[in-house]
Design a protein around this motif. Structure first.
Motif, PDB file in Angstrom:
ATOM      1  N   ARG A 192       0.809  -1.270   0.167  1.00 19.70           N
ATOM      2  CA  ARG A 192       0.058  -0.072   0.120  1.00 19.70           C
ATOM      3  C   ARG A 192       0.868   1.423   0.173  1.00 19.70           C
ATOM      4  NH1 ARG A 192      -2.888  -3.221   3.857  1.00 19.70           N
ATOM      5  NH2 ARG A 192      -1.838  -1.801   5.501  1.00 19.70           N
ATOM      6  N   TYR A 193       1.761   1.200   0.765  1.00 19.20           N
ATOM      7  CA  TYR A 193       2.942   2.435   0.810  1.00 19.20           C
ATOM      8  C   TYR A 193       3.358   2.993  -0.442  1.00 19.20           C
ATOM      9  CZ  TYR A 193       5.956   5.573   3.385  1.00 19.20           C
ATOM     10  OH  TYR A 193       6.473   6.801   3.924  1.00 19.20           O
ATOM     11  N   LEU A 194       3.817   1.797  -1.339  1.00 21.19           N
ATOM     12  CA  LEU A 194       4.384   2.144  -2.549  1.00 21.19           C
ATOM     13  C   LEU A 194       3.479   2.197  -3.707  1.00 21.19           C
ATOM     14  CD1 LEU A 194       7.595  -0.288  -2.388  1.00 21.19           C
ATOM     15  CD2 LEU A 194       7.451   2.062  -1.968  1.00 21.19           C
ATOM     16  N   GLY A 195       2.287   1.910  -3.370  1.00 24.53           N
ATOM     17  CA  GLY A 195       1.228   1.825  -4.471  1.00 24.53           C
ATOM     18  C   GLY A 195       1.804   0.897  -5.507  1.00 24.53           C
ATOM     19  N   VAL A 196       2.225  -0.419  -5.115  1.00 14.64           N
ATOM     20  CA  VAL A 196       2.681  -1.366  -6.251  1.00 14.64           C
ATOM     21  C   VAL A 196       1.424  -1.991  -6.943  1.00 14.64           C
ATOM     22  CG1 VAL A 196       3.736  -3.741  -6.025  1.00 14.64           C
ATOM     23  CG2 VAL A 196       4.700  -1.784  -4.566  1.00 14.64           C
ATOM     24  N   GLU A 197       0.586  -2.382  -6.519  1.00 16.74           N
ATOM     25  CA  GLU A 197      -0.375  -2.884  -7.407  1.00 16.74           C
ATOM     26  C   GLU A 197      -0.670  -1.797  -8.687  1.00 16.74           C
ATOM     27  OE1 GLU A 197      -2.936  -5.734  -4.614  1.00 16.74           O
ATOM     28  OE2 GLU A 197      -3.234  -3.599  -4.423  1.00 16.74           O
ATOM     29  N   LEU A 198      -0.850  -0.584  -8.221  1.00 16.93           N
ATOM     30  CA  LEU A 198      -1.009   0.391  -9.514  1.00 16.93           C
ATOM     31  C   LEU A 198      -0.056   0.400 -10.614  1.00 16.93           C
ATOM     32  CD1 LEU A 198      -2.900   2.498 -10.763  1.00 16.93           C
ATOM     33  CD2 LEU A 198      -2.035   4.095  -9.196  1.00 16.93           C
ATOM     34  N   GLU A 199       1.199   0.471  -9.916  1.00 19.06           N
ATOM     35  CA  GLU A 199       2.575   0.703 -10.757  1.00 19.06           C
ATOM     36  C   GLU A 199       2.737  -0.462 -11.501  1.00 19.06           C
ATOM     37  OE1 GLU A 199       4.538   3.105 -11.182  1.00 19.06           O
ATOM     38  OE2 GLU A 199       3.433   4.563  -9.730  1.00 19.06           O
ATOM     39  N   ASP A 200       2.423  -1.789 -11.148  1.00 23.17           N
ATOM     40  CA  ASP A 200       2.711  -2.953 -11.722  1.00 23.17           C
ATOM     41  C   ASP A 200       1.687  -3.032 -12.844  1.00 23.17           C
ATOM     42  OD1 ASP A 200       4.827  -3.469 -10.230  1.00 23.17           O
ATOM     43  OD2 ASP A 200       3.814  -5.132  -9.191  1.00 23.17           O
ATOM     44  N   ALA A 201       0.349  -2.448 -12.364  1.00 27.92           N
ATOM     45  CA  ALA A 201      -0.602  -2.744 -13.641  1.00 27.92           C
ATOM     46  C   ALA A 201      -0.394  -1.855 -14.663  1.00 27.92           C
ATOM     47  CB  ALA A 201      -2.171  -2.324 -13.065  1.00 27.92           C
ATOM     48  N   LEU A 202       0.054  -0.550 -14.517  1.00 23.47           N
ATOM     49  CA  LEU A 202       0.355   0.225 -15.529  1.00 23.47           C
ATOM     50  C   LEU A 202       1.648  -0.100 -16.340  1.00 23.47           C
ATOM     51  CD1 LEU A 202      -0.053   3.794 -13.340  1.00 23.47           C
ATOM     52  CD2 LEU A 202      -1.766   2.977 -15.377  1.00 23.47           C
ATOM     53  N   SER A 203       2.467  -0.637 -15.591  1.00 21.33           N
ATOM     54  CA  SER A 203       3.527  -1.174 -16.408  1.00 21.33           C
ATOM     55  C   SER A 203       3.174  -2.233 -17.353  1.00 21.33           C
ATOM     56  CB  SER A 203       4.733  -1.519 -15.496  1.00 21.33           C
ATOM     57  OG  SER A 203       5.148  -0.625 -14.674  1.00 21.33           O
ATOM     58  N   ILE A 204       2.485  -3.082 -16.898  1.00 25.59           N
ATOM     59  CA  ILE A 204       2.046  -4.383 -17.568  1.00 25.59           C
ATOM     60  C   ILE A 204       1.154  -3.846 -18.790  1.00 25.59           C
ATOM     61  CG2 ILE A 204       0.363  -6.165 -17.858  1.00 25.59           C
ATOM     62  CD1 ILE A 204       1.094  -6.829 -14.898  1.00 25.59           C
TER      63      ILE A 204
END
Length: 210
Positions: A192-204
Motif C-alpha cells: 500500500r505504501y508504494l502503490g505497487v499494484e497500481l504501478e505494476d498494472a500500469l507497467s503491464i
C-alpha cells in the motif's frame, strides 16, 4: 402550555482537509534529489544538506529522523556506514545504510560550531528545543521542493521516506527488501505504501498492444 425542548444545534465546523490535497505523497525522482542537493550545497547550508541526505538514505519517519543522536551516527570519531535505531511507532529496530556522500556531509556538519556539545544530530535553532520538531522538518521539506519548482501540496515528509524505497523497488522488484528497509511488520503495508499494484498494472498495460 408545556415547553418543548428543541434539540441543540451544533454549528458546522470547517473540515481540516477542505481545500487541501490529502492522501499519499509523491516520492522524489533521482534528478529532483540531485537538484535539491545542488541548491543546498550552493547555499552552504550544512545542517539542511545533512538532514536531507540522511532523510533519503535512512527512510525514517519524521518523528524518528529529528530525534537522531550524534551517538547513533558517530562511533570512534567516524560516521558509521550502517545505523540501527528503534522506531517510535513500532518500538522495533530498523537498520539503514549511509551512502558515501551522506557520510561526508555528516562529517562536515558534526565539525560545525553549531554542533559543539550538542547531543542531537539536528539541533533546533530555538534555544528551548533540543532538536528540530517534526513540524519544522515539514516546513523544510516544503521549502526544498518549492526551490526546484515542484507543487508543495503533492509532497511532504513521507516523500523523503518513500523516495529511496520506491527507487529500490523500481530497480529490483524486491518487496521483501523494501519491507525490511522501511521497518514494516507486514508486506501488505509496503504494498500500500508504494502503490505497487497500481504501478505494476500500469507497467503491464504499457507493454501490451492490441
Amino acid at each position: 402550555m408545556p415547553r418543548v425542548q428543541l434539540p441543540a444545534i451544533t454549528p458546522k465546523r470547517r473540515a481540516w482537509n477542505k481545500g487541501l490535497l490529502v492522501g499519499q505523497k509523491r516520492s522524489l525522482l533521482p534528478k529532483q534529489v540531485w537538484a535539491i542537493r545542488a541548491r543546498l550545497e550552493l547555499a552552504d547550508n550544512l545542517r539542511d544538506l545533512a538532514l536531507f541526505n540522511v532523510a533519503i538514505d535512512s527512510k525514517l519517519r519524521g518523528c524518528d529522523l529529528v530525534r537522531l543522536k550524534v551517538t547513533d551516527i558517530i562511533r570512534d570519531d567516524r560516521v558509521r556506514e550502517r545505523v540501527s535505531v528503534v522506531q517510535s511507532k513500532t518500538n522495533k529496530p530498523v537498520q539503514f545504510e549511509l551512502a558515501e556522500n551522506t557520510r561526508e556531509t555528516l562529517a562536515n556538519w558534526t565539525k560545525a560550531p553549531e554542533m559543539i556539545g550538542c547531543p542531537f544530530m539536528f539541533p533546533s535553532r530555538f534555544h528551548d528545543r533540543p532538536h528540530i520538531s517534526t513540524r519544522q522538518y515539514g516546513r523544510l521539506v516544503r521549502g526544498w521542493v518549492v526551490s526546484i519548482g515542484l507543487e508543495p501540496s503533492g509532497y511532504g515528509t513521507h516523500s523523503m521516506r518513500r523516495t529511496k524505497a520506491a527507487e529500490i523497488y523500481r530497480k529490483t522488484g524486491n518487496l521483501r527488501a523494501v519491507q525490511l528497509l522501511l521497518g514494516h511488520t507486514k508486506v501488505d503495508s509496503t504494498v500500500r505504501y508504494l502503490g505497487v499494484e497500481l504501478e505494476d498494472a500500469l507497467s503491464i498495460a504499457e507493454n501490451i498492444d492490441i
